[in-house]
Design a protein around this motif. Structure first.
Motif, PDB file in Angstrom:
ATOM      1  N   LYS A  39       0.967  -1.214   0.079  1.00  0.00           N
ATOM      2  CA  LYS A  39       0.033  -0.119   0.000  1.00  0.00           C
ATOM      3  C   LYS A  39       0.861   1.352  -0.007  1.00  0.00           C
ATOM      4  O   LYS A  39       0.511   2.166  -0.747  1.00  0.00           O
ATOM      5  N   GLN A  40       2.018   1.226   0.692  1.00  0.00           N
ATOM      6  CA  GLN A  40       2.638   2.457   0.977  1.00  0.00           C
ATOM      7  C   GLN A  40       3.514   2.962  -0.258  1.00  0.00           C
ATOM      8  O   GLN A  40       3.423   4.107  -0.686  1.00  0.00           O
ATOM      9  N   TYR A  41       4.160   2.011  -1.076  1.00  0.00           N
ATOM     10  CA  TYR A  41       4.828   2.361  -2.128  1.00  0.00           C
ATOM     11  C   TYR A  41       3.995   2.020  -3.520  1.00  0.00           C
ATOM     12  O   TYR A  41       4.550   2.337  -4.596  1.00  0.00           O
ATOM     13  N   GLY A  42       3.456   0.858  -3.396  1.00  0.00           N
ATOM     14  CA  GLY A  42       2.943   0.218  -4.594  1.00  0.00           C
ATOM     15  C   GLY A  42       1.496   0.676  -5.161  1.00  0.00           C
ATOM     16  O   GLY A  42       0.997   0.105  -6.400  1.00  0.00           O
ATOM     17  N   SER A  43       0.832   1.455  -4.126  1.00  0.00           N
ATOM     18  CA  SER A  43      -0.677   1.683  -4.811  1.00  0.00           C
ATOM     19  C   SER A  43      -0.986   2.601  -5.896  1.00  0.00           C
ATOM     20  O   SER A  43      -1.506   2.272  -6.756  1.00  0.00           O
ATOM     21  N   GLU A  44      -0.116   3.509  -6.161  1.00  0.00           N
ATOM     22  CA  GLU A  44       0.049   4.211  -7.452  1.00  0.00           C
ATOM     23  C   GLU A  44       0.019   3.491  -8.624  1.00  0.00           C
ATOM     24  O   GLU A  44      -0.815   3.615  -9.603  1.00  0.00           O
ATOM     25  N   MET A  45       1.040   2.651  -8.739  1.00  0.00           N
ATOM     26  CA  MET A  45       1.254   1.991  -9.795  1.00  0.00           C
ATOM     27  C   MET A  45      -0.028   0.970  -9.916  1.00  0.00           C
ATOM     28  O   MET A  45      -0.588   0.591 -10.955  1.00  0.00           O
ATOM     29  N   ALA A  46      -0.229   0.168  -9.046  1.00  0.00           N
ATOM     30  CA  ALA A  46      -1.222  -0.837  -8.694  1.00  0.00           C
ATOM     31  C   ALA A  46      -2.641  -0.281  -9.356  1.00  0.00           C
ATOM     32  O   ALA A  46      -3.291  -0.953  -9.989  1.00  0.00           O
ATOM     33  N   GLU A  47      -3.076   0.859  -8.753  1.00  0.00           N
ATOM     34  CA  GLU A  47      -4.122   1.417  -9.234  1.00  0.00           C
ATOM     35  C   GLU A  47      -4.431   1.936 -10.722  1.00  0.00           C
ATOM     36  O   GLU A  47      -5.253   1.781 -11.262  1.00  0.00           O
ATOM     37  N   ARG A  48      -3.129   2.354 -11.401  1.00  0.00           N
ATOM     38  CA  ARG A  48      -3.029   2.768 -12.496  1.00  0.00           C
ATOM     39  C   ARG A  48      -3.249   1.288 -13.391  1.00  0.00           C
ATOM     40  O   ARG A  48      -4.103   1.418 -14.399  1.00  0.00           O
ATOM     41  N   VAL A  49      -2.715   0.397 -13.082  1.00  0.00           N
ATOM     42  CA  VAL A  49      -2.886  -0.950 -13.930  1.00  0.00           C
ATOM     43  C   VAL A  49      -4.142  -1.527 -13.669  1.00  0.00           C
ATOM     44  O   VAL A  49      -4.766  -1.895 -14.757  1.00  0.00           O
ATOM     45  N   LYS A  50      -4.801  -1.286 -12.499  1.00  0.00           N
ATOM     46  CA  LYS A  50      -6.124  -1.688 -12.248  1.00  0.00           C
ATOM     47  C   LYS A  50      -7.213  -1.067 -13.247  1.00  0.00           C
ATOM     48  O   LYS A  50      -8.125  -1.445 -13.756  1.00  0.00           O
ATOM     49  N   LYS A  51      -6.916   0.347 -13.308  1.00  0.00           N
ATOM     50  CA  LYS A  51      -7.992   0.975 -14.096  1.00  0.00           C
ATOM     51  C   LYS A  51      -7.538   0.754 -15.500  1.00  0.00           C
ATOM     52  O   LYS A  51      -8.887   0.661 -16.337  1.00  0.00           O
ATOM     53  N   GLU A  52      -6.761   0.343 -15.963  1.00  0.00           N
ATOM     54  CA  GLU A  52      -6.352   0.019 -17.486  1.00  0.00           C
ATOM     55  C   GLU A  52      -6.671  -1.542 -17.795  1.00  0.00           C
ATOM     56  O   GLU A  52      -7.081  -1.620 -18.875  1.00  0.00           O
ATOM     57  N   THR A  53      -6.705  -2.294 -16.628  1.00  0.00           N
ATOM     58  CA  THR A  53      -6.850  -3.537 -17.178  1.00  0.00           C
ATOM     59  C   THR A  53      -8.128  -4.341 -16.383  1.00  0.00           C
ATOM     60  O   THR A  53      -8.452  -5.449 -16.786  1.00  0.00           O
ATOM     61  N   GLY A  54      -8.554  -3.723 -15.345  1.00  0.00           N
ATOM     62  CA  GLY A  54      -9.505  -4.474 -14.423  1.00  0.00           C
ATOM     63  C   GLY A  54      -9.053  -5.618 -13.520  1.00  0.00           C
ATOM     64  O   GLY A  54      -9.650  -6.172 -12.852  1.00  0.00           O
ATOM     65  N   VAL A  55      -7.802  -5.529 -13.401  1.00  0.00           N
ATOM     66  CA  VAL A  55      -7.140  -6.586 -12.467  1.00  0.00           C
ATOM     67  C   VAL A  55      -7.400  -6.518 -11.194  1.00  0.00           C
ATOM     68  O   VAL A  55      -7.571  -5.193 -10.755  1.00  0.00           O
ATOM     69  N   THR A  56      -7.478  -7.401 -10.300  1.00  0.00           N
ATOM     70  CA  THR A  56      -7.620  -7.201  -8.805  1.00  0.00           C
ATOM     71  C   THR A  56      -6.222  -7.119  -8.103  1.00  0.00           C
ATOM     72  O   THR A  56      -5.222  -7.477  -8.344  1.00  0.00           O
ATOM     73  N   VAL A  57      -6.442  -5.951  -7.298  1.00  0.00           N
ATOM     74  CA  VAL A  57      -5.178  -5.627  -6.417  1.00  0.00           C
ATOM     75  C   VAL A  57      -5.440  -6.069  -5.098  1.00  0.00           C
ATOM     76  O   VAL A  57      -6.381  -5.927  -4.331  1.00  0.00           O
ATOM     77  N   VAL A  58      -4.531  -6.617  -4.538  1.00  0.00           N
ATOM     78  CA  VAL A  58      -4.329  -7.191  -3.087  1.00  0.00           C
ATOM     79  C   VAL A  58      -3.109  -6.454  -2.451  1.00  0.00           C
ATOM     80  O   VAL A  58      -2.090  -6.589  -3.049  1.00  0.00           O
ATOM     81  N   TYR A  59      -3.393  -5.613  -1.453  1.00  0.00           N
ATOM     82  CA  TYR A  59      -2.540  -4.798  -0.595  1.00  0.00           C
ATOM     83  C   TYR A  59      -2.095  -5.806   0.448  1.00  0.00           C
ATOM     84  O   TYR A  59      -2.771  -6.211   1.257  1.00  0.00           O
ATOM     85  N   LEU A  60      -0.504  -6.060   0.515  1.00  0.00           N
ATOM     86  CA  LEU A  60      -0.090  -6.849   1.668  1.00  0.00           C
ATOM     87  C   LEU A  60       0.894  -6.051   2.458  1.00  0.00           C
ATOM     88  O   LEU A  60       1.351  -5.240   1.934  1.00  0.00           O
ATOM     89  N   ASP A  61       1.073  -6.522   3.675  1.00  0.00           N
ATOM     90  CA  ASP A  61       2.004  -5.842   4.588  1.00  0.00           C
ATOM     91  C   ASP A  61       3.378  -6.433   4.382  1.00  0.00           C
ATOM     92  O   ASP A  61       3.496  -7.675   4.435  1.00  0.00           O
TER      93      ASP A  61
END
Length: 90
Positions: A39-61
């Motif tokens: 969540k802290q460092y990967g959310s920006e990239m993950a949300e961009r990819v999710k928006k473009e592809t519809g992939v599920t994003v799972v945030y891990l600690d």
């Protein structure tokens, strides 16, 4: 689970437009259904990819110092929570 693409992100690492495009292409070409991210460092990239592809994003600690709990029971608890998140996403 198979690893298709890995990025090592932190507070100093800037993500290029080319990297975003490569991740999106990898997701589409390989039929990726889930991205694991921090969540802290990967959310920006993950949300961009999710928006473009519809992939599920799972945030891990990532269980780093930022997590705050260093005792063995705290580690096991966080690992179980992460495993549950992955199981639910599958």
């Amino acid at each position: 689970m198979e690893n298709i693409y890995t990025m090592d992100l932190d507070e100093e690492r800037q993500i290029s437009a080319k990297e975003v495009s490569e991740v999106i292409d990898a997701v589409k070409e390989n039929g990726v259904s889930m991205i694991l991210a921090e969540k802290q460092y990967g959310s920006e990239m993950a949300e961009r990819v999710k928006k473009e592809t519809g992939v599920t994003v799972v945030y891990l600690d990532p269980l780093t110092r930022a997590s705050g709990n260093y005792d063995p029971e705290g580690y096991i608890k966080k690992m179980r929570e992460d495993l549950l998140k992955i199981r639910e996403a599958l």
